[in-house]
Scaffold this motif. Structure first.
Motif, PDB file in Angstrom:
ATOM      1  N   PHE A 163       0.837  -1.202   0.000  1.00 57.65           N
ATOM      2  CA  PHE A 163       0.000   0.000   0.000  1.00 57.65           C
ATOM      3  C   PHE A 163       0.872   1.252   0.000  1.00 57.65           C
ATOM      4  CE2 PHE A 163      -1.972   3.372   2.597  1.00 57.65           C
ATOM      5  CZ  PHE A 163      -2.999   3.715   1.730  1.00 57.65           C
ATOM      6  N   CYS A 229      -9.728   3.667   3.072  1.00 55.39           N
ATOM      7  CA  CYS A 229      -8.296   3.841   2.820  1.00 55.39           C
ATOM      8  C   CYS A 229      -7.834   5.118   3.531  1.00 55.39           C
ATOM      9  CB  CYS A 229      -8.065   3.967   1.314  1.00 55.39           C
ATOM     10  SG  CYS A 229      -6.450   4.645   0.867  1.00 55.39           S
ATOM     11  N   GLN A 231      -5.633   7.071   2.808  1.00 57.26           N
ATOM     12  CA  GLN A 231      -5.180   8.069   1.850  1.00 57.26           C
ATOM     13  C   GLN A 231      -6.358   8.709   1.099  1.00 57.26           C
ATOM     14  OE1 GLN A 231      -1.615   8.412   1.441  1.00 57.26           O
ATOM     15  NE2 GLN A 231      -2.309  10.335   0.509  1.00 57.26           N
ATOM     16  N   CYS A 232      -7.283   7.875   0.588  1.00 59.74           N
ATOM     17  CA  CYS A 232      -8.316   8.400  -0.318  1.00 59.74           C
ATOM     18  C   CYS A 232      -9.732   8.036   0.102  1.00 59.74           C
ATOM     19  CB  CYS A 232      -8.053   7.897  -1.738  1.00 59.74           C
ATOM     20  SG  CYS A 232      -8.463   6.149  -1.949  1.00 59.74           S
ATOM     21  N   CYS A 249      -6.073  -0.992  -1.341  1.00 58.16           N
ATOM     22  CA  CYS A 249      -6.971   0.076  -1.756  1.00 58.16           C
ATOM     23  C   CYS A 249      -6.997   0.011  -3.280  1.00 58.16           C
ATOM     24  CB  CYS A 249      -6.469   1.441  -1.311  1.00 58.16           C
ATOM     25  SG  CYS A 249      -7.398   2.754  -2.143  1.00 58.16           S
ATOM     26  N   CYS A 252      -5.689   3.397  -4.842  1.00 60.96           N
ATOM     27  CA  CYS A 252      -4.271   3.746  -4.658  1.00 60.96           C
ATOM     28  C   CYS A 252      -3.334   2.698  -5.279  1.00 60.96           C
ATOM     29  CB  CYS A 252      -3.937   3.883  -3.179  1.00 60.96           C
ATOM     30  SG  CYS A 252      -4.732   5.276  -2.377  1.00 60.96           S
TER      31      CYS A 252
HETATM   32 ZN   LIG Z   1      -6.663   4.707  -1.398  1.00 61.76          ZN
END
Ligand SMILES: [Zn+2]
Length: 259
Positions: A163, A229, A231-232, A249, A252
């Protein structure tokens, strides 16, 4: 172990699971009884105990405990134990199956399982990775778990390493760009160091039985199917990757990338 064991001499050895040995029980006991411990190091999942009578090589397999205790306080769950000259004992347990091997001082290179280990994950450089992956088409996840390519990455950490490097586990090594390799090296370090800093995972204990502080909260996507996730915020999915499962994810870590 390095701090606690150097200078101790093995007086007695108790073996409850002879099949974890690489030599007959009598030879193992004869070889290491009276041995003074000089150093303890590790490479990948192997622990190297150097003594003046040869090497004691330990690998906990899927996990286990190595505990330094008073000899009258040995844990019930143990596969073998060593009694030292100062009346402390070292108990070794495997949850599933592990290895307790002996190698003569000058014959360590003949011990096949440790001789074929790749470079140590936590110290690996981009140059190392470039050399190892040159001309190979393996999937990046199986490459990371293959101890003869890189030593020291286990299932618990591989999901977050992939990831962090934004790589889909099924990407093949020949599709990795220069930037992917740089990201991967950073991700290997970033994926392993937090657990080392926190004394291991919460389901593991140190030499004195104290639990590690690396918990599920420290894990980014591994084993977190359905959660967002970090991040997003896309939902983390669990996918089949060969014979194993992976947590990714999907946004990602796309599988199809522009060449
Ligand atoms: Zn993500």
């Amino acid at each position: 172990m390095k701090t606690a064991l150097i200078g101790k001499t093995i007086r007695q050895i108790e073996i409850l699971q002879p099949k974890s040995l690489n030599v007959p029980e009598e030879i193992f006991i004869k070889s290491l009884t009276g041995a003074a411990i000089r150093d303890v190091t590790s490479h990948g999942k192997w622990i190297f105990v150097e003594t003046d009578k040869g090497w004691l090589l330990l690998n906990l397999g899927m996990g286990g405990e190595i505990l330094l205790t008073a000899c009258d306080n040995l844990p019930e769950k143990r596969r073998l134990s060593f009694r030292f000259d100062d009346d402390t004992c070292l108990a070794v347990n495997f949850w599933w199956f592990g290895y307790v091997h002996f190698a003569q001082s000058d014959k360590l290179h003949e011990h096949k399982m440790t001789a074929k280990l790749g470079p140590q994950a936590i110290d690996i450089t981009a140059d190392d990775i470039r050399q190892i992956i040159a001309g190979r088409r393996a999937r990046v996840k199986s490459f990371l778990l293959d101890q003869s390519s890189i030593a020291g990455i286990g299932n618990a950490y591989v999901h977050d390493i992939l990831f962090l490097s934004r790589l889909h586990p099924l990407r093949t090594l020949n599709t990795l760009s220069e930037m992917d390799v740089e990201n991967l090296v950073e991700a290997i370090h970033a994926g392993l160091q937090p657990s080392i800093d926190k004394g291991g995972a919460f389901y593991e204990v140190n030499l004195y039985g104290e639990k590690g502080g690396f918990t599920m909260e420290d894990i980014l996507v591994g084993y977190k199917e359905g959660q967002p996730c970090p991040q997003c915020l896309t939902k983390i999915t669990k996918i089949k990757t060969g014979s194993t499962s992976s947590f990714i994810c999907p946004r990602c870590q796309p599988l199809d990338v522009e060449p």
